[in-house]
Enzyme design. Sequence first.
Site, PDB file in Angstrom:
ATOM      1  N   ARG A  92       1.051  -1.431  -0.313  1.00 16.75           N
ATOM      2  CA  ARG A  92       0.149  -0.306  -0.004  1.00 16.75           C
ATOM      3  C   ARG A  92       1.189   0.923  -0.216  1.00 16.75           C
ATOM      4  NH1 ARG A  92      -2.048  -3.541   3.580  1.00 16.75           N
ATOM      5  NH2 ARG A  92      -4.690  -4.007   3.283  1.00 16.75           N
ATOM      6  N   ASP A 152     -10.359  -4.178   9.088  1.00 18.81           N
ATOM      7  CA  ASP A 152      -9.163  -5.839   9.520  1.00 18.81           C
ATOM      8  C   ASP A 152      -9.846  -6.357  10.154  1.00 18.81           C
ATOM      9  OD1 ASP A 152      -7.419  -4.467   7.492  1.00 18.81           O
ATOM     10  OD2 ASP A 152      -6.305  -2.895   9.277  1.00 18.81           O
ATOM     11  N   ARG A 155     -12.769  -8.828   8.399  1.00 19.48           N
ATOM     12  CA  ARG A 155     -11.625 -10.448   8.304  1.00 19.48           C
ATOM     13  C   ARG A 155     -10.810 -10.944   9.080  1.00 19.48           C
ATOM     14  NH1 ARG A 155      -8.481  -5.782   3.468  1.00 19.48           N
ATOM     15  NH2 ARG A 155      -9.607  -6.493   2.219  1.00 19.48           N
ATOM     16  N   HIS A 179      -3.057   0.498   8.745  1.00 20.85           N
ATOM     17  CA  HIS A 179      -3.691  -0.434   8.154  1.00 20.85           C
ATOM     18  C   HIS A 179      -2.338  -0.908   7.274  1.00 20.85           C
ATOM     19  CE1 HIS A 179      -6.929  -2.395   5.429  1.00 20.85           C
ATOM     20  NE2 HIS A 179      -6.122  -1.665   4.479  1.00 20.85           N
TER      21      HIS A 179
HETATM   22  N1  LIG Z   1      -8.206   1.803   3.239  1.00 17.76           N
HETATM   23  C1  LIG Z   1      -8.655   0.698   2.823  1.00 17.76           C
HETATM   24  O1  LIG Z   1      -9.642  -0.380   3.580  1.00 17.76           O
HETATM   25  C2  LIG Z   1      -9.367   0.594   2.028  1.00 17.76           C
HETATM   26  C3  LIG Z   1      -9.872  -0.043   0.782  1.00 17.76           C
HETATM   27  C4  LIG Z   1      -9.905  -0.957  -0.439  1.00 17.76           C
HETATM   28  C5  LIG Z   1      -9.305   0.275  -1.223  1.00 17.76           C
HETATM   29  N2  LIG Z   1      -8.595   1.472  -0.622  1.00 17.76           N
HETATM   30  C6  LIG Z   1      -8.003   2.385  -1.456  1.00 17.76           C
HETATM   31  O2  LIG Z   1      -9.076   3.090  -2.142  1.00 17.76           O
HETATM   32  C7  LIG Z   1      -8.509   3.979  -3.210  1.00 17.76           C
HETATM   33  C8  LIG Z   1      -9.627   3.715  -4.316  1.00 17.76           C
HETATM   34  O3  LIG Z   1      -9.634   1.886  -4.757  1.00 17.76           O
HETATM   35  P1  LIG Z   1     -10.530   1.544  -5.798  1.00 17.76           P
HETATM   36  O4  LIG Z   1     -10.605  -0.035  -5.079  1.00 17.76           O
HETATM   37  O5  LIG Z   1     -11.612   2.065  -5.787  1.00 17.76           O
HETATM   38  O6  LIG Z   1      -9.995   1.867  -6.764  1.00 17.76           O
HETATM   39  P2  LIG Z   1     -10.466   2.586  -8.344  1.00 17.76           P
HETATM   40  O7  LIG Z   1      -8.843   2.800  -9.568  1.00 17.76           O
HETATM   41  O8  LIG Z   1     -11.484   1.472  -8.765  1.00 17.76           O
HETATM   42  O9  LIG Z   1     -11.096   3.881  -8.414  1.00 17.76           O
HETATM   43  C9  LIG Z   1     -10.195   5.293  -7.979  1.00 17.76           C
HETATM   44  C10 LIG Z   1     -11.151   5.886  -8.382  1.00 17.76           C
HETATM   45  O10 LIG Z   1     -10.276   7.447  -7.970  1.00 17.76           O
HETATM   46  C11 LIG Z   1     -10.355   8.489  -8.986  1.00 17.76           C
HETATM   47  N3  LIG Z   1      -9.762   8.867  -8.978  1.00 17.76           N
HETATM   48  C12 LIG Z   1      -8.419   9.802  -9.514  1.00 17.76           C
HETATM   49  N4  LIG Z   1      -8.449  11.392  -9.315  1.00 17.76           N
HETATM   50  C13 LIG Z   1      -8.979  11.990  -8.638  1.00 17.76           C
HETATM   51  C14 LIG Z   1      -9.441  13.237  -8.644  1.00 17.76           C
HETATM   52  N5  LIG Z   1      -8.570  13.903  -8.164  1.00 17.76           N
HETATM   53  N6  LIG Z   1     -10.894  13.569  -7.973  1.00 17.76           N
HETATM   54  C15 LIG Z   1     -11.664  12.550  -8.137  1.00 17.76           C
HETATM   55  N7  LIG Z   1     -11.332  11.473  -8.043  1.00 17.76           N
HETATM   56  C16 LIG Z   1     -10.436  10.589  -9.250  1.00 17.76           C
HETATM   57  C17 LIG Z   1     -10.311   7.566 -10.259  1.00 17.76           C
HETATM   58  O11 LIG Z   1     -10.991   8.002 -12.030  1.00 17.76           O
HETATM   59  C18 LIG Z   1     -10.670   5.836 -10.131  1.00 17.76           C
HETATM   60  O12 LIG Z   1     -12.163   6.533 -10.835  1.00 17.76           O
HETATM   61  C19 LIG Z   1      -7.026   2.488  -3.038  1.00 17.76           C
HETATM   62  O13 LIG Z   1      -6.640   3.632  -3.199  1.00 17.76           O
HETATM   63  C20 LIG Z   1      -7.125   2.002  -2.218  1.00 17.76           C
HETATM   64  O14 LIG Z   1      -5.857   0.973  -2.051  1.00 17.76           O
HETATM   65  C21 LIG Z   1      -8.721   1.757   0.922  1.00 17.76           C
HETATM   66  O1  LIG Z   2      -4.417  -3.956   0.345  1.00 16.52           O
HETATM   67  C1  LIG Z   2      -5.876  -3.666  -0.317  1.00 16.52           C
HETATM   68  O2  LIG Z   2      -4.624  -2.748  -1.059  1.00 16.52           O
HETATM   69  C2  LIG Z   2      -6.772  -2.601  -0.636  1.00 16.52           C
HETATM   70  C3  LIG Z   2      -7.907  -2.381   0.931  1.00 16.52           C
HETATM   71  O3  LIG Z   2      -6.623  -1.426   1.519  1.00 16.52           O
HETATM   72  C4  LIG Z   2      -7.398  -3.581   1.810  1.00 16.52           C
HETATM   73  O4  LIG Z   2      -7.134  -3.991   2.870  1.00 16.52           O
HETATM   74  O5  LIG Z   2      -8.302  -4.275   0.639  1.00 16.52           O
END
Ligand SMILES: NC(=O)c1ccc[n+]([C@@H]2O[C@H](COP(=O)([O-])OP(=O)(O)OC[C@H]3O[C@@H](n4cnc5c(N)ncnc54)[C@H](O)[C@@H]3O)[C@@H](O)[C@H]2O)c1
Ligand SMILES: O=C(O)C[C@H](O)C(=O)O
Length: 314
Positions: A92, A152, A155, A179
Site C-alpha cells: 500500500r 481488518d 476479516r 492498515h
Molecule cells: N483503507 C482501506 O481499507 C481500503 C480498502 C480498499 C481500497 N482502498 C484504497 O482506496 C482507493 C480506491 O480504491 P478503488 O478500488 O476504488 O480504486 P479504483 O481505481 O477502482 O477507483 C479510484 C477512482 O478514483 C478516481 N480518481 C483519481 N483521481 C481523482 C481525483 N483527483 N478526483 C476524483 N476522483 C479521482 C479514479 O478516476 C477512479 O475512478 C485505493 O487507494 C485503494 O488502495 C483502501
Molecule cells: O489491500 C489493499 O491494497 C486494499 C485495502 O487496503 C484492503 O485491505 O483491502
Amino acid sequence: MLKRRKISVIGAGFTGATTAFMLAQRELGDIVLVDIPQLENPTKGKALDMAEAMPVVGSDVHVIGTASYEDTANSDLVIITAGVARKPGMSRDDLVNTNAGIVRSVTEQVVKFSPNTIIIVLSNPVDAMTYVAYKTSGFPKERVIGQAGVLDTARFNTFVAEELSVSVEDVSGFVLGVHGDDMVPLVRYSYVGGIPLEKLLPKSRIDEIVQRTRTGGGEIVNLLGNGSAYYAPAASLTQMAEAILKDKRRVLPAIAYLQGEYGYNDLFLGVPTILGGHGIEKIIEIDLLPEEKEALDKSAQSVRNVIQVVTAAR
Ligand SMILES: NC(=O)c1ccc[n+]([C@@H]2O[C@H](COP(=O)([O-])OP(=O)(O)OC[C@H]3O[C@@H](n4cnc5c(N)ncnc54)[C@H](O)[C@@H]3O)[C@@H](O)[C@H]2O)c1
Ligand SMILES: O=C(O)C[C@H](O)C(=O)O
C-alpha cells in the site's frame, strides 16, 4: 420537517461506486458521486443506474454523478476513495506519492464547498492519507477519520467464524494499529459470544488467523489480479457512515488523530473510538501488555515512515 442528509463519495471506482450503492440502499442520505472530468459520463451513468435501482429496493434517496465539486456543497459527510489501488507485488505504501497529491487536491475542493462536513478517508496508504486530509483541511481532529479497523476486524471475524463454524455475528475481534502488515490484531480482547477466543482455539491456529488477517488485503489483490478489495471496504465505510449520520455512538476501530493517546503525538493510527454525530466522539484507551505495546509501537513507526515521505516530498 426532517432534513435530508447529503453524502458525497469522491472517487467513483470500485470502492466509491460500491459504497455509494450501499449508502443509497440503506437510505442514509442523498448521494453525490464524484470523479475526474474525463470520467464524468461514466460517473453520471453509474449514479443513474443506482438511482434506477431505488424503486426496487424501496429507498427514497437521490443519487447523482458529477465531476463538479459545486454539487457536493454542504455535504454532511464526505468519503474520499479517490486514488490508485495497488496491484500484485505492490505494498500500500508504494501508492503514497500518487495518492498524496490526489487526496490533497480532493480535500481542498471538499473543504471549499463543505466547510462543516466530516471526512472519512479510504485511499491508501490510509493512515498517512488521513494525515494528509487532516493537514490540508484545517478541520478539527474529530472531523477527519480514516477507515481501516472495521475492515481488518471484519476479516479477522470472518476467519474465526469459518474456523469455529459459528455465526459471524457472534465473533468480536479487535484489530488496532496501521492498515498494513504491522497491524495489531489483539487476541486478548477478542471474543466469541462473550467467551475469550483463546479458550476456543489453540494458539497455533489463532496465530495463523492473525497472519491471514494481516495480509488479508494482499490475498484479495493477488486473487483479483488488477485492483483491490471493494465489497468489504464499502460495507465498512457504510457502517462508519451510519454511526455518524445516525449519531449512534458506535464503538468502532477508526484511524484517529492522536495527541498523547497511547503515548503517540501528531500521528493518525487505528484505535478504538466512539463514532457519532460529531465524528470521533472519543478515543478509548485500553491497557496493553508490554508485547502488545511493542507491536503497536512498530505499527506507529511504519505510519511515521510513510508520513515522512509525504512531508519530505512537499
Ligand atoms: N483503507 C482501506 O481499507 C481500503 C480498502 C480498499 C481500497 N482502498 C484504497 O482506496 C482507493 C480506491 O480504491 P478503488 O478500488 O476504488 O480504486 P479504483 O481505481 O477502482 O477507483 C479510484 C477512482 O478514483 C478516481 N480518481 C483519481 N483521481 C481523482 C481525483 N483527483 N478526483 C476524483 N476522483 C479521482 C479514479 O478516476 C477512479 O475512478 C485505493 O487507494 C485503494 O488502495 C483502501
Ligand atoms: O489491500 C489493499 O491494497 C486494499 C485495502 O487496503 C484492503 O485491505 O483491502
